[in-house]
Scaffold this active site. Structure first.
Site, PDB file in Angstrom:
ATOM      1  N   LYS A  44       0.839  -1.211   0.000  1.00 47.98           N
ATOM      2  CA  LYS A  44       0.000   0.000   0.000  1.00 47.98           C
ATOM      3  C   LYS A  44       0.872   1.258   0.000  1.00 47.98           C
ATOM      4  O   LYS A  44       0.679   2.152  -0.823  1.00 47.98           O
ATOM      5  CB  LYS A  44      -0.891   0.015   1.254  1.00 47.98           C
ATOM      6  CG  LYS A  44      -1.519   1.374   1.527  1.00 47.98           C
ATOM      7  CD  LYS A  44      -2.389   1.377   2.765  1.00 47.98           C
ATOM      8  CE  LYS A  44      -1.693   1.657   4.072  1.00 47.98           C
ATOM      9  NZ  LYS A  44      -1.471   3.088   4.373  1.00 47.98           N
ATOM     10  N   ASN A  45       1.819   1.315   0.932  1.00 49.72           N
ATOM     11  CA  ASN A  45       2.571   2.562   1.101  1.00 49.72           C
ATOM     12  C   ASN A  45       3.592   2.806  -0.003  1.00 49.72           C
ATOM     13  O   ASN A  45       4.149   3.897  -0.103  1.00 49.72           O
ATOM     14  CB  ASN A  45       3.229   2.594   2.486  1.00 49.72           C
ATOM     15  CG  ASN A  45       2.192   2.811   3.573  1.00 49.72           C
ATOM     16  OD1 ASN A  45       1.054   3.177   3.292  1.00 49.72           O
ATOM     17  ND2 ASN A  45       2.581   2.581   4.821  1.00 49.72           N
TER      18      ASN A  45
ATOM     19  N   CYS B  86      -5.337  13.407  13.420  1.00 52.69           N
ATOM     20  CA  CYS B  86      -5.064  12.013  13.095  1.00 52.69           C
ATOM     21  C   CYS B  86      -4.986  11.209  14.385  1.00 52.69           C
ATOM     22  O   CYS B  86      -4.472  11.697  15.388  1.00 52.69           O
ATOM     23  CB  CYS B  86      -3.741  11.958  12.342  1.00 52.69           C
ATOM     24  SG  CYS B  86      -3.185  10.298  12.016  1.00 52.69           S
TER      25      CYS B  86
ATOM     26  N   ARG C 283       0.532  15.082  13.036  1.00 51.90           N
ATOM     27  CA  ARG C 283       1.370  14.669  11.890  1.00 51.90           C
ATOM     28  C   ARG C 283       1.484  15.861  10.941  1.00 51.90           C
ATOM     29  O   ARG C 283       0.774  15.956   9.951  1.00 51.90           O
ATOM     30  CB  ARG C 283       0.758  13.461  11.181  1.00 51.90           C
ATOM     31  CG  ARG C 283       0.764  12.217  12.034  1.00 51.90           C
ATOM     32  CD  ARG C 283       0.082  11.064  11.344  1.00 51.90           C
ATOM     33  NE  ARG C 283       0.826  10.530  10.207  1.00 51.90           N
ATOM     34  CZ  ARG C 283       0.327   9.645   9.360  1.00 51.90           C
ATOM     35  NH1 ARG C 283      -0.901   9.220   9.487  1.00 51.90           N
ATOM     36  NH2 ARG C 283       1.055   9.191   8.367  1.00 51.90           N
TER      37      ARG C 283
ATOM     38  N   ASP D 115       4.542   0.894  12.176  1.00 53.59           N
ATOM     39  CA  ASP D 115       3.322   0.262  11.667  1.00 53.59           C
ATOM     40  C   ASP D 115       3.157  -1.179  12.155  1.00 53.59           C
ATOM     41  O   ASP D 115       2.103  -1.773  11.942  1.00 53.59           O
ATOM     42  CB  ASP D 115       3.294   0.306  10.127  1.00 53.59           C
ATOM     43  CG  ASP D 115       3.019   1.717   9.613  1.00 53.59           C
ATOM     44  OD1 ASP D 115       2.595   2.567  10.420  1.00 53.59           O
ATOM     45  OD2 ASP D 115       3.239   1.963   8.414  1.00 53.59           O
TER      46      ASP D 115
ATOM     47  N   ARG E 123      -8.843   0.060   5.105  1.00 53.86           N
ATOM     48  CA  ARG E 123      -8.038   1.090   4.444  1.00 53.86           C
ATOM     49  C   ARG E 123      -6.701   0.510   3.994  1.00 53.86           C
ATOM     50  O   ARG E 123      -6.147   0.945   2.983  1.00 53.86           O
ATOM     51  CB  ARG E 123      -7.759   2.258   5.405  1.00 53.86           C
ATOM     52  CG  ARG E 123      -8.923   3.188   5.596  1.00 53.86           C
ATOM     53  CD  ARG E 123      -8.495   4.392   6.403  1.00 53.86           C
ATOM     54  NE  ARG E 123      -7.301   5.013   5.815  1.00 53.86           N
ATOM     55  CZ  ARG E 123      -6.613   5.989   6.375  1.00 53.86           C
ATOM     56  NH1 ARG E 123      -6.995   6.477   7.537  1.00 53.86           N
ATOM     57  NH2 ARG E 123      -5.551   6.497   5.781  1.00 53.86           N
TER      58      ARG E 123
HETATM   59  C1  EPZ Z   1       4.437   6.956   6.360  1.00 51.05           C
HETATM   60  O1  EPZ Z   1       3.742   8.112   6.800  1.00 51.05           O
HETATM   61  C2  EPZ Z   1       3.426   5.825   6.310  1.00 51.05           C
HETATM   62  N1  EPZ Z   1       2.355   6.209   5.395  1.00 51.05           N
HETATM   63  C3  EPZ Z   1       2.867   5.543   7.694  1.00 51.05           C
HETATM   64  O2  EPZ Z   1       2.012   4.405   7.610  1.00 51.05           O
HETATM   65  C4  EPZ Z   1       4.031   5.233   8.641  1.00 51.05           C
HETATM   66  O3  EPZ Z   1       3.539   5.048   9.953  1.00 51.05           O
HETATM   67  C5  EPZ Z   1       5.059   6.367   8.616  1.00 51.05           C
HETATM   68  O4  EPZ Z   1       5.500   6.610   7.248  1.00 51.05           O
HETATM   69  C6  EPZ Z   1       6.295   6.075   9.440  1.00 51.05           C
HETATM   70  O5  EPZ Z   1       6.923   4.928   8.946  1.00 51.05           O
HETATM   71  C7  EPZ Z   1       2.516   6.077   4.082  1.00 51.05           C
HETATM   72  O6  EPZ Z   1       3.556   5.648   3.586  1.00 51.05           O
HETATM   73  C8  EPZ Z   1       1.366   6.447   3.216  1.00 51.05           C
HETATM   74  P1  EPZ Z   1       6.730  10.359   8.068  1.00 51.05           P
HETATM   75  P2  EPZ Z   1       4.396   9.563   6.653  1.00 51.05           P
HETATM   76  O7  EPZ Z   1       6.635  11.646   7.350  1.00 51.05           O
HETATM   77  O8  EPZ Z   1       5.179   9.618   5.411  1.00 51.05           O
HETATM   78  C9  EPZ Z   1       7.219  13.674  11.467  1.00 51.05           C
HETATM   79  C10 EPZ Z   1      -0.050   3.245   7.733  1.00 51.05           C
HETATM   80  O9  EPZ Z   1      -0.781   2.796   8.654  1.00 51.05           O
HETATM   81  N2  EPZ Z   1       6.973  14.673  10.414  1.00 51.05           N
HETATM   82  O10 EPZ Z   1       7.854   9.444   7.753  1.00 51.05           O
HETATM   83  O11 EPZ Z   1       3.316  10.558   6.876  1.00 51.05           O
HETATM   84  C11 EPZ Z   1       5.978  12.852  11.774  1.00 51.05           C
HETATM   85  O12 EPZ Z   1       5.114  13.494  12.646  1.00 51.05           O
HETATM   86  C12 EPZ Z   1       0.599   4.609   7.856  1.00 51.05           C
HETATM   87  O13 EPZ Z   1       0.143   2.617   6.681  1.00 51.05           O
HETATM   88  C13 EPZ Z   1       7.081  16.024  10.716  1.00 51.05           C
HETATM   89  O14 EPZ Z   1       7.366  16.412  11.850  1.00 51.05           O
HETATM   90  O15 EPZ Z   1       5.349   9.554   7.919  1.00 51.05           O
HETATM   91  C14 EPZ Z   1       6.586  11.588  12.349  1.00 51.05           C
HETATM   92  O16 EPZ Z   1       6.889  11.753  13.693  1.00 51.05           O
HETATM   93  C15 EPZ Z   1       0.285   5.250   9.165  1.00 51.05           C
HETATM   94  N3  EPZ Z   1       6.862  16.936   9.725  1.00 51.05           N
HETATM   95  C16 EPZ Z   1       7.892  11.450  11.554  1.00 51.05           C
HETATM   96  O17 EPZ Z   1       8.151  12.740  11.004  1.00 51.05           O
HETATM   97  C17 EPZ Z   1       6.554  16.555   8.445  1.00 51.05           C
HETATM   98  O18 EPZ Z   1       6.371  17.438   7.591  1.00 51.05           O
HETATM   99  C18 EPZ Z   1       7.865  10.434  10.428  1.00 51.05           C
HETATM  100  O19 EPZ Z   1       6.713  10.641   9.629  1.00 51.05           O
HETATM  101  C19 EPZ Z   1       6.450  15.184   8.157  1.00 51.05           C
HETATM  102  C20 EPZ Z   1       6.672  14.271   9.154  1.00 51.05           C
END
Ligand code: EPZ
Length: 418
Positions: free
Chosen positions: A23-24, A117, A122, A305, A397
């Site tokens: 998915k991701n 969320c 996030r 995850d 989802r």
């Molecule tokens: C991806 O989300 C995945 N989603 C998430 O899976 C997964 O939990 C996450 O990566 C971490 O591995 C998809 O790939 C669609 P990040 P993403 O930006 O890209 C912080 C699932 O259930 N951050 O790597 O949104 C954030 O808050 C989902 O399949 C900022 O501070 O995650 C977090 O603490 C849930 N500012 C960290 O970085 C930003 O602008 C990592 O988040 C962006 C992120």
């Protein structure tokens, strides 16, 4: 009408199941199709709600997107739109992946700011900061992010936090930027490698994906491709953990064990037996598992995850374990639900201390996000008696036909329509 899953648990799982596409990984690949007007084909795309939502986002932008027996066809010839509305983005934050491609293709984008969320805050600040460095101007108006760029110019970007989404968006935008873009502290997740590999097949010049330093040389003309998405490592991990929790002997076909090193190591450390044969991962469990601490981290660390499934597994393991969440410190909505199944757990800041019990007992529980739901499926399969899992739409989802997969492994699970 809301579906629920009814699970008769407490018996071992035996069987073989084929793994779905990731998915991701599929989500950013679909967005990337916007970069090359024409028809991009993504094979092995999973049939699940988030993929359908991304299809809707692409259609709102003027593209055609359809999924037929695992083949996702995205025709972006007439994708002249540049606005992703709140109604879609609020359903799925990953809709934000169209930002980079829209800026690259049209020089502008209007995308709803994702709202709250269940995982905690996030933000998208890293996406915005990185694209600003490439020459994009941003404004926030009535809950929408407005982005505009006359010309994108390569830049050096050093992320404060490694972010999968921000790395993906930046790579996609940088394919249209003049000169070299260097991303430091880039996300190393396999989904980013798949994105870079597909973009390179489309004609991009990206080097270093899978390491913290990625270089993009642009702009290069991109053309549509026929791609095959990587297997879903989180689905594989979830099913392996379910097999470990329920006991038995299961085989997952078409997996990438190299994407799952930490999970396999942890399962072995806890007493499971793992055999790798080509793309097959075989897990067998004969005795009660032992406790094993985890701390979630960016790849190749333990994936956030899989934190909820692991917590469910530890509920039955011998001894006490500490589960620490460093990516989303508030991602513990599954804990009170696992306690309803008889788990002994104490929350402490961003950790939960789990004291393994001899057995769990079925109860009614509720999903709060995709992976919390996966943790409940693991708990339900291990718990004696009947568990009703409510709010299954969260699971739907992110997991393709979860009940078919569990059934293929000999589990008793039924979907009920209330
Ligand atoms: C991806 O989300 C995945 N989603 C998430 O899976 C997964 O939990 C996450 O990566 C971490 O591995 C998809 O790939 C669609 P990040 P993403 O930006 O890209 C912080 C699932 O259930 N951050 O790597 O949104 C954030 O808050 C989902 O399949 C900022 O501070 O995650 C977090 O603490 C849930 N500012 C960290 O970085 C930003 O602008 C990592 O988040 C962006 C992120």
């Amino acid at each position: 009408m809301m579906d629920r899953l009814t699970v008769q648990g407490g018996k071992p799982l035996y069987g073989t199941v084929k793994v779905s596409g990731s998915k991701n990984a599929t989500l950013p690949l679909m967005a990337a199709a916007l970069l090359a007007p024409g028809t991009t084909v993504i094979n092995d795309a999973p049939d699940l709600q988030d993929i359908r939502t991304m299809g809707m986002v692409l259609r709102v932008l003027g593209a055609e997107a359809k999924l037929d027996s695992g083949v996702m066809t995205v025709d972006t010839t007439n994708a002249n739109g540049w606005e992703a509305p709140y109604e879609l983005v609020r359903k799925m934050r990953a809709s934000f992946y169209v930002l980079g491609p829209l800026i690259a293709r049209h020089g502008r984008a209007k995308i709803s700011l994702p709202g709250g969320c269940a995982l905690g805050p996030r933000p998208v600040d890293l996406h915005i900061k990185a694209l600003t460095k490439l020459g994009c101007r941003f404004d926030l108006d009535s809950g929408y992010v407005l982005a505009e760029a006359d010309k994108l110019i390569g830049a050096r970007i050093n992320f404060d936090i490694s972010s999968v989404g921000a790395t993906g968006n930046t790579i996609m935008a940088a394919t249209a930027a003049q000169g070299e873009t260097v991303i430091e502290n880039a996300a190393c997740e396999p989904e980013i490698v798949d994105l870079a590999d597909m973009l390179n097949a489309m004609g991009a010049k990206i080097v270093g994906a899978g390491t913290p330093k990625i270089t993009i040389e642009g702009p290069t003309p991109l053309h549509p491709v026929n791609w095959k998405v990587i297997p879903d490592r989180i689905e594989v991990g979830t099913l392996l953990i379910a097999g470990a929790a329920a006991g038995g002997n299961i085989t997952l076909e078409g997996a990438r064990s190299d994407h799952l090193s930490i999970i396999l190591t942890k399962l072995i450390e806890s007493g499971a037996q793992i055999d790798l044969q080509g793309g097959n991962i075989k897990l067998s469990v004969s005795d009660r598992l032992r406790s094993s601490d985890i701390t979630t981290a960016i790849y190749p660390g333990f994936p956030t995850d899989l934190q909820a499934p692991w917590t469910a597994l530890m509920a039955l393991a011998e001894g006490t374990s500490m589960i620490t969440e460093t990516i989303y410190p508030e991602r513990f909505n599954h804990v009170p639900e696992l306690i309803r199944l008889g788990g002994e757990m104490k929350m402490k800041l961003n950790s939960v201390q789990v004291s393994g019990v001899q057995s769990l007992k079925g109860a009614t529980v509720m999903c709060s996000d995709i992976r919390a739901g996966a943790g409940l499926v693991v708990g339900a399969l291990a718990a004696k008696g009947t568990t009703d899992i409510l709010r299954v739409y969260h699971l739907d989802r992110g997991y393709e036909k979860i009940e078919d997969k569990v059934r293929a492994l000999g589990g008793t699970i039924e979907r009920m329509r209330d």
